[in-house]
Design a protein around this motif. Structure first.
Motif, PDB file in Angstrom:
ATOM      1  N   ASN A 154       0.819  -1.224   0.000  1.00 53.59           N
ATOM      2  CA  ASN A 154       0.000   0.000   0.000  1.00 53.59           C
ATOM      3  C   ASN A 154       0.851   1.272   0.000  1.00 53.59           C
ATOM      4  O   ASN A 154       0.524   2.260   0.657  1.00 53.59           O
ATOM      5  CB  ASN A 154      -0.944   0.021   1.213  1.00 53.59           C
ATOM      6  CG  ASN A 154      -1.977  -1.075   1.147  1.00 53.59           C
ATOM      7  OD1 ASN A 154      -2.525  -1.353   0.088  1.00 53.59           O
ATOM      8  ND2 ASN A 154      -2.228  -1.717   2.287  1.00 53.59           N
ATOM      9  N   ILE A 155       1.949   1.217  -0.730  1.00 54.91           N
ATOM     10  CA  ILE A 155       2.770   2.421  -0.885  1.00 54.91           C
ATOM     11  C   ILE A 155       2.066   3.347  -1.876  1.00 54.91           C
ATOM     12  O   ILE A 155       1.602   2.896  -2.929  1.00 54.91           O
ATOM     13  CB  ILE A 155       4.181   2.057  -1.396  1.00 54.91           C
ATOM     14  CG1 ILE A 155       4.860   1.112  -0.419  1.00 54.91           C
ATOM     15  CG2 ILE A 155       5.013   3.326  -1.577  1.00 54.91           C
ATOM     16  CD1 ILE A 155       5.060   1.662   0.963  1.00 54.91           C
ATOM     17  N   PRO A 156       1.959   4.639  -1.565  1.00 55.80           N
ATOM     18  CA  PRO A 156       1.206   5.571  -2.430  1.00 55.80           C
ATOM     19  C   PRO A 156       1.713   5.595  -3.868  1.00 55.80           C
ATOM     20  O   PRO A 156       2.886   5.302  -4.148  1.00 55.80           O
ATOM     21  CB  PRO A 156       1.411   6.920  -1.734  1.00 55.80           C
ATOM     22  CG  PRO A 156       1.651   6.575  -0.302  1.00 55.80           C
ATOM     23  CD  PRO A 156       2.425   5.288  -0.327  1.00 55.80           C
ATOM     24  N   LYS A 157       0.822   5.966  -4.769  1.00 56.60           N
ATOM     25  CA  LYS A 157       1.088   5.908  -6.209  1.00 56.60           C
ATOM     26  C   LYS A 157       2.283   6.748  -6.652  1.00 56.60           C
ATOM     27  O   LYS A 157       3.046   6.313  -7.522  1.00 56.60           O
ATOM     28  CB  LYS A 157      -0.164   6.328  -6.978  1.00 56.60           C
ATOM     29  CG  LYS A 157      -0.064   6.099  -8.480  1.00 56.60           C
ATOM     30  CD  LYS A 157      -1.373   6.418  -9.163  1.00 56.60           C
ATOM     31  CE  LYS A 157      -1.319   6.091 -10.646  1.00 56.60           C
ATOM     32  NZ  LYS A 157      -0.280   6.848 -11.364  1.00 56.60           N
ATOM     33  N   PRO A 158       2.478   7.979  -6.155  1.00 59.02           N
ATOM     34  CA  PRO A 158       3.640   8.753  -6.633  1.00 59.02           C
ATOM     35  C   PRO A 158       4.959   8.016  -6.455  1.00 59.02           C
ATOM     36  O   PRO A 158       5.853   8.130  -7.307  1.00 59.02           O
ATOM     37  CB  PRO A 158       3.584  10.016  -5.772  1.00 59.02           C
ATOM     38  CG  PRO A 158       2.151  10.180  -5.428  1.00 59.02           C
ATOM     39  CD  PRO A 158       1.639   8.788  -5.248  1.00 59.02           C
ATOM     40  N   ILE A 159       5.111   7.257  -5.391  1.00 59.03           N
ATOM     41  CA  ILE A 159       6.352   6.496  -5.191  1.00 59.03           C
ATOM     42  C   ILE A 159       6.392   5.308  -6.145  1.00 59.03           C
ATOM     43  O   ILE A 159       7.446   4.976  -6.706  1.00 59.03           O
ATOM     44  CB  ILE A 159       6.469   6.044  -3.722  1.00 59.03           C
ATOM     45  CG1 ILE A 159       6.633   7.268  -2.821  1.00 59.03           C
ATOM     46  CG2 ILE A 159       7.638   5.093  -3.535  1.00 59.03           C
ATOM     47  CD1 ILE A 159       6.739   6.963  -1.355  1.00 59.03           C
ATOM     48  N   ARG A 160       5.240   4.670  -6.358  1.00 60.91           N
ATOM     49  CA  ARG A 160       5.178   3.571  -7.333  1.00 60.91           C
ATOM     50  C   ARG A 160       5.515   4.075  -8.729  1.00 60.91           C
ATOM     51  O   ARG A 160       6.186   3.387  -9.503  1.00 60.91           O
ATOM     52  CB  ARG A 160       3.787   2.931  -7.333  1.00 60.91           C
ATOM     53  CG  ARG A 160       3.365   2.355  -5.990  1.00 60.91           C
ATOM     54  CD  ARG A 160       2.279   1.293  -6.168  1.00 60.91           C
ATOM     55  NE  ARG A 160       1.145   1.784  -6.942  1.00 60.91           N
ATOM     56  CZ  ARG A 160       0.040   2.305  -6.425  1.00 60.91           C
ATOM     57  NH1 ARG A 160      -0.065   2.441  -5.098  1.00 60.91           N
ATOM     58  NH2 ARG A 160      -0.964   2.688  -7.193  1.00 60.91           N
ATOM     59  N   ASP A 161       5.064   5.281  -9.046  1.00 63.35           N
ATOM     60  CA  ASP A 161       5.359   5.861 -10.367  1.00 63.35           C
ATOM     61  C   ASP A 161       6.858   6.064 -10.554  1.00 63.35           C
ATOM     62  O   ASP A 161       7.397   5.830 -11.640  1.00 63.35           O
ATOM     63  CB  ASP A 161       4.627   7.193 -10.529  1.00 63.35           C
ATOM     64  CG  ASP A 161       3.123   7.016 -10.690  1.00 63.35           C
ATOM     65  OD1 ASP A 161       2.701   5.892 -11.011  1.00 63.35           O
ATOM     66  OD2 ASP A 161       2.396   7.996 -10.479  1.00 63.35           O
ATOM     67  N   ILE A 162       7.525   6.514  -9.503  1.00 61.89           N
ATOM     68  CA  ILE A 162       8.975   6.709  -9.606  1.00 61.89           C
ATOM     69  C   ILE A 162       9.664   5.372  -9.850  1.00 61.89           C
ATOM     70  O   ILE A 162      10.578   5.261 -10.686  1.00 61.89           O
ATOM     71  CB  ILE A 162       9.509   7.391  -8.328  1.00 61.89           C
ATOM     72  CG1 ILE A 162       9.044   8.851  -8.280  1.00 61.89           C
ATOM     73  CG2 ILE A 162      11.030   7.328  -8.274  1.00 61.89           C
ATOM     74  CD1 ILE A 162       9.431   9.584  -7.015  1.00 61.89           C
TER      75      ILE A 162
END
Length: 731
Positions: free
Chosen positions: A593-601
């Motif tokens: 459940n890590i937020p999307k902005p970090i997943r995007d990076i």
């Protein structure tokens, strides 16, 4: 399918409708009038109370007319000078009497013609010369000319026959007496010239003139020269009447006034008044409802226009989940306003300053977007000026609107890029200080209240900021957990080395962990140099290679004291393993459940870059085997997508820079600078930065910052120009 609602247009329209409903019902109690079902001639079954303050226009008009009738007519003294006319007449008589060529009869005829005409000419010339003069309006000058001519004195016929025989000495003596008399009689301001003319004989007889004929002539000429010089100023009088009407206070029916008591007969006057004010149910107008609906729609249009069109180029639009969160923030902020408004009274309107009105702007700035928080601050200010308005003269009280805007902007400025929860308290204190200052400014610009009321007003405004920070700190976990929001506070928590993923990275891939920390240092410095989110870059760097934990030994930073496994497998397989770490990382981040902005990076930091080493290795292998390559360069590229944000692009550049510097044994400053420029140019030429909004100027800043940071981090390994030269001399 469960997540499809987040981008569903139908859900979006439902949410917009909910915004309209929220604004409508929040403002309705403060702007929509109450109506009654009453009939004339019947007894009222309850107290009929004025639902809001209204001006009784009939009684106000009657009061204004009465005030206008009581205004006295205004008269203006015009500087008509009869003595000047006398001087002119005596000068002409003296001049003509000295002319021996003119017979006595001709002189009489000339006097009979010129003297009466001189009066009219003098009046007309005065009116002409004073047109455009601020002291006299045109209407006054016209009335003056007509009035003076109407009261002109007609000289007796015998006076003309007496004039030719007068000597110069007699004329001089007569002129002095006549001028003094005319000045005296006209000096007080004359409306009726005849009243003053009746006093001439007495004044002449009391003068120094002894000759009877001289006295008679002076009497007639003085009467002739006397003219009215005080006239009714119609325009000034009308202006005074208009001013009297405007200054007449309106006759008000105050909100809460009992217009008809229970059991009293409803008079026709009562009924007509309620009808005029649209307080009757059968006369109810729906224009206020339409007006409030239109205002609510305008509020929603502002929000929708920003959230749909205000996203940065290439950036993703707000999801429906963010719309839901925004709606909840608006609900909480408006609800807080309504609760505080319940404690307001006509004698204590300043209680409204206690409302934590900056709470919504602060939450939006932390959880969503600072510009959106600014837009929302204006909407909260408008809504607050309606909710806290205790005046019945207007719908809005912009004293409250101004204070709400000030505290909201102060809170946004104070909370911008908050890194710790203590920042929220600091922002609340800033809102308290600015709110107190704005309230004090408003109070000092108006009538100063009593000291106790002034202290309470400022104290309530100060307490509002502290209450705001307390509520925001309490609400933050709810929004972060419920919506998976990546706030600055959340980023700080994710950067904790005790996070399960970071502990996994440290224990299973220490080389990758060290590499990620170095990339974090580089990317944070570069991001802050161009105004991007440095904290997001740092934390995103910590997680960007988390996928390497699935196959740690296939990545060079983890191959200490071991053989490189890529030396014994096919280049295509090596390529697949290397490329997979980005995809694997995204899956692991989703699972935690890590937020999307970090997943995007993690997903975008390599973009669609080319794995040149394994491609050329595969080409060489095909040549050795004597077969044509069954692959292209595109097969050896990362699947992407390319960096969609500045932060993802910066992490990608910093990732390459750190790896390149680590591969050099003893790099010089020139080598570092050249290497950074080559990496950035390579990304530009390969189109890896085409989907983010980095400018060339920002790339120059990034390159300079990376160079300085690399030199700072790897200080002991980098050779400076002086060191190189000294080694060359020793050699």
């Amino acid at each position: 399918m469960l997540s499809s609602w987040k981008h569903s247009p139908a859900v979006r329209w439902v949410l917009l409708l909910l915004f309209v409903v929220l604004f409508y019902f929040s403002l309705a109690p403060h702007v929509l009038p109450t109506t009654y079902d009453i009939e004339p001639g019947k007894r009222s079954d309850r107290d009929v109370i004025a639902p809001n303050a209204k001006e009784d226009k009939k009684r106000t008009l009657a009061a204004q007319e009465l005030a206008a009738e009581q205004v006295e007519p205004l008269y203006t003294v015009v500087s008509l000078k009869g003595d000047a006319l006398l001087e002119q007449i005596f000068k002409r008589i003296e001049q003509l009497n000295q002319d021996d060529q003119v017979t006595e009869q001709n002189k009489v005829n000339i006097y009979r013609s010129e003297i009466p005409q001189s009066y009219h000419d003098y009046v007309d010339r005065f009116a002409q010369l004073n047109r455009g003069n601020d002291a006299y309006n045109d209407t006054l000058l016209e009335d003056m000319a007509q009035g003076a001519k109407d009261q002109a004195y007609r000289l007796p016929e015998e006076t003309y026959y007496k004039l030719p025989s007068l000597s110069a000495e007699q004329l001089t003596e007569m002129r002095d007496v006549a001028v003094v008399i005319v000045k005296k009689l006209m000096g007080e301001g004359l409306r009726d010239a005849e009243t003053a003319r009746s006093k001439v004989a007495e004044l002449v007889n009391a003068s120094t003139l002894t000759d009877r004929k001289s006295r008679e002539i002076v009497q007639e000429l003085a009467r002739f020269a006397i003219m009215p010089n005080r006239f009714l100023n119609k325009e000034a009088t009308n202006e005074a009447k208009v001013a009297a009407k405007e200054e007449t206070p309106p006759v008000m029916i105050k909100q809460g006034d009992v217009v008809v008591k229970k059991g009293d007969i409803v008079t026709l006057e009562n009924y007509e008044m309620f009808s005029d004010f649209n307080w009757l149910q059968d006369k109810k107008t729906y224009w206020p409802q339409f007006g409030l609906l239109l205002l609510s729609l305008l509020f929603v249009i502002v929000i929708y226009s920003y959230m749909e069109k205000g996203a940065t180029p290439g950036g993703a639009k707000y999801s429906n989940a963010q719309f839901v969160m925004l709606w909840l923030i608006y609900l909480l902020n408006l609800l807080a306003m309504e609760i505080v408004q319940l404690t307001q009274t006509d004698t204590m309107p300043f209680v409204g300053y206690l409302a934590p009105t900056a709470m919504g702007a602060m939450l939006i700035a932390i959880l969503l977007d600072v510009p959106l928080a600014v837009v929302s601050s204006f909407l909260f200010a408008i809504a607050g000026s309606v909710i806290f308005n205790t005046s019945t003269d207007a719908i809005f009280d912009f004293n409250f609107g101004f204070v709400i805007a000030v505290v909201s902007f102060a809170a946004i400025f104070g909370i911008h890029r908050a890194g710790q929860r203590s920042t929220i308290l600091k922002a609340g204190i800033m809102a308290s200080l600015f709110g107190s200052a704005s309230v004090l400014a408003i109070v000092m610009l108006g009538e100063l209240p009593q000291k106790s009321e002034l202290v309470l007003t400022v104290a309530f405004a100060f307490a509002s900021g502290l209450l705001t920070s307390i509520l925001v700190i309490g609400l933050m976990p709810f929004f972060e957990v419920s919506f998976g929001i990546l706030s600055a506070l959340k980023l700080v928590e994710l950067s904790n080395p005790n996070h399960p993923l970071l502990r996994k990275l440290l224990t299973e891939t220490p080389g990758t962990y060290h590499h990620s920390v170095m990339v974090g240092n580089l990317s944070e410095a570069a991001a802050e140099a161009i105004g991007a989110n440095g904290l997001l870059c740092r934390v995103g760097s910590f997680y960007h290679d988390i996928g390497k934990t699935k196959r740690p030994s296939y990545f060079i930073e983890n191959q200490s004291n071991m053989e490189n496994p890529h030396d014994h497998i096919e280049p295509k397989l090596s390529k697949s393993i290397i490329i997979a770490h980005a995809r694997d990382g995204v899956e692991m981040l989703k699972a935690h459940n890590i937020p999307k902005p970090i997943r995007d990076i993690a997903e975008q930091h390599h973009g669609t870059t080319f794995l040149a080493f394994f491609y050329h290795k595969a080409v060489k292998q095909a040549e050795e085997e004597g077969v044509d390559p069954d692959f292209t360069e595109d097969d050896f590229r990362y699947p992407g997508p390319k960096a969609q944000s500045k932060e993802a692009a910066i992490v990608g550049i910093a990732d390459s820079v750190e790896a390149a510097v680590r591969s050099l044994r003893s790099p010089s400053v020139e080598q570092v600078e050249t290497m950074i420029a080559k990496i950035i140019k390579g990304r530009l030429d390969d189109g890896q930065l085409s989907d983010c909004d980095l400018t060339l100027k920002e790339l120059d800043k990034i390159a300079q910052t990376l160079k300085e940071t690399v030199i700072g981090i790897f200080h002991s390994r980098i050779e400076y120009p002086e060191e190189v030269k000294s080694k060359e001399r020793l050699a």
